[in-house]
Enzyme design. Structure first.
Site, short mmCIF file in Angstrom:
data_model
loop_
_atom_site.label_atom_id
_atom_site.label_comp_id
_atom_site.label_asym_id
_atom_site.label_seq_id
_atom_site.Cartn_x
_atom_site.Cartn_y
_atom_site.Cartn_z
N HIS A 159 26.71 -40.27 47.46
CA HIS A 159 26.95 -38.81 47.45
C HIS A 159 26.31 -38.19 46.21
CE1 HIS A 159 28.99 -35.04 47.98
NE2 HIS A 159 29.83 -35.50 48.88
N GLU A 266 22.34 -36.81 50.21
CA GLU A 266 23.18 -38.00 50.23
C GLU A 266 22.73 -38.97 51.31
OE1 GLU A 266 27.11 -36.38 51.06
OE2 GLU A 266 26.55 -34.51 50.13
C1 BG6 Z 1 29.91 -33.76 51.79
C2 BG6 Z 1 30.48 -33.35 53.14
O1 BG6 Z 1 29.32 -35.03 51.89
O2 BG6 Z 1 30.98 -33.82 50.85
C3 BG6 Z 1 31.21 -32.01 53.00
O3 BG6 Z 1 29.44 -33.25 54.11
C4 BG6 Z 1 32.27 -32.10 51.93
O4 BG6 Z 1 31.79 -31.64 54.25
C5 BG6 Z 1 31.63 -32.58 50.63
O5 BG6 Z 1 32.87 -30.83 51.76
C6 BG6 Z 1 32.62 -32.74 49.48
O6 BG6 Z 1 33.67 -33.55 49.86
P1 BG6 Z 1 34.87 -33.82 48.87
O7 BG6 Z 1 35.84 -34.70 49.60
O8 BG6 Z 1 34.28 -34.52 47.66
O9 BG6 Z 1 35.44 -32.48 48.50
#
Ligand code: BG6
Length: 292
Positions: A159, A266
């Site tokens: 991510h 990501e």
């Molecule tokens: C992304 C998703 O990878 O992560 C989104 O596609 C999400 O939908 C984002 O909002 C952040 O996620 P989190 O759980 O870290 O708030």
């Protein structure tokens, strides 16, 4: 001094001056500097004390991306984005240290994950996260081993939050002609025909089966400095995310204006579960290379 370690994190420092910082919590990379610049975004409001996943850097998503869409999925009761980013990993040391590169390893087994998650996903596994730093590249590889006697299915994703001076100048090339699932418009499927992606609104897309393995990410640094190539290793999908104004305001660990200074690209395998047989190992990762 190629590495520094304390209770919370390890810093690797390359002879060229590039460096990377990895928290044991989530084995989350929180900083990558090269050419004298920070390349990753970390929210000023991120928790770094292990009470919440780190908001920025490169959190590791395993074994579930988002929430499982099928209530019958074996990962259905796990939290959003799984357990790797909210578990404390073991430092396995630096195993390559020469003029070219520095490589460090981190490990997580089922016995280290919080008890409640282990109950929801009672699999025997071992993860090894390998971080390799050179003067102008950062390589991340995730190895997943099935230590049980039955196969299991999983998602994995890196991510990656890039730091950008001005979101209106960012462009991502290499995802044209690929269908994406648009999470902002209720999971509609869209064929991207544009030559490059630019971001001027909430963007949350899962590009499926991205056959090209290399993209160019222009982060809009003045003078073109800071363009990246991103090479995917055995990861078939790619998510592009920016929360934009409304969502930024709703997140307690993200500054209201910070959407202007980040974009997530990501690479992962998230539209289908990888099925891993007992005793087998899967490996995937990415290589980020900066044009210095
Ligand atoms: C992304 C998703 O990878 O992560 C989104 O596609 C999400 O939908 C984002 O909002 C952040 O996620 P989190 O759980 O870290 O708030």
């Amino acid at each position: 001094m190629p590495s520094q370690i304390n209770d919370e994190k390890v810093s690797l420092i390359h002879s060229s001056g590039s460096s990377v910082e990895v928290y044991f919590f989530g084995a989350t990379i929180t900083s990558w500097k090269c050419g004298g610049k920070e390349r990753l975004f970390l929210s000023k409001d991120s928790k770094l004390d292990g009470t919440k996943a780190i908001r920025g850097g490169i959190p590791l998503i395993f074994p579930q991306f988002a929430k499982a869409s099928e209530p019958s999925a074996e990962t259905a009761n796990l939290p959003q984005h799984g357990i790797a980013r909210v578990s404390t990993w073991k430092w396995l040391g630096v195993n390559v240290d020469n003029d070219e590169e520095l490589t460090a390893r981190f490990g997580l087994t089922d016995s280290q994950v919080p008890e409640n998650f282990h109950k929801e996903w009672p699999k025997k596994f071992e993860l090894i996260f390998i971080v390799t730093l050179t003067a102008d590249t950062l390589k991340n590889t995730l190895e997943v081993r099935n230590k049980g006697t039955e196969p299991f299915g999983f998602n994995a994703l890196l991510h990656t939050y890039y730091s950008v001076p001005d979101i209106s100048k960012v462009s991502i090339k290499g995802l044209n002609d690929i269908t994406y699932i648009d999470k902002v418009t209720n999971f509609t499927r869209v064929q991207d025909v544009k030559d490059s992606i630019t971001i001027d609104q909430e963007t949350d897309r899962i590009y499926e089966n991205v056959t090209r393995d290399e993209f160019l990410i222009d982060l809009g640094q003045p003078g073109g400095v800071g363009n990246f190539t991103l090479k995917k290793l055995n990861l078939k999908d790619t998510v592009v995310w920016n929360p934009w104004i409304g969502k930024a305001r709703s997140m307690s660990d993200f500054g209201d204006e910070e959407y202007k200074n980040m974009v997530c690209v990501e690479p992962g395998t998230v539209t289908e579960y990888v099925k891993l047989e007992a005793d087998k190992t899967w490996e995937g990762g990415q290589i980020l290379k900066v044009q210095l």
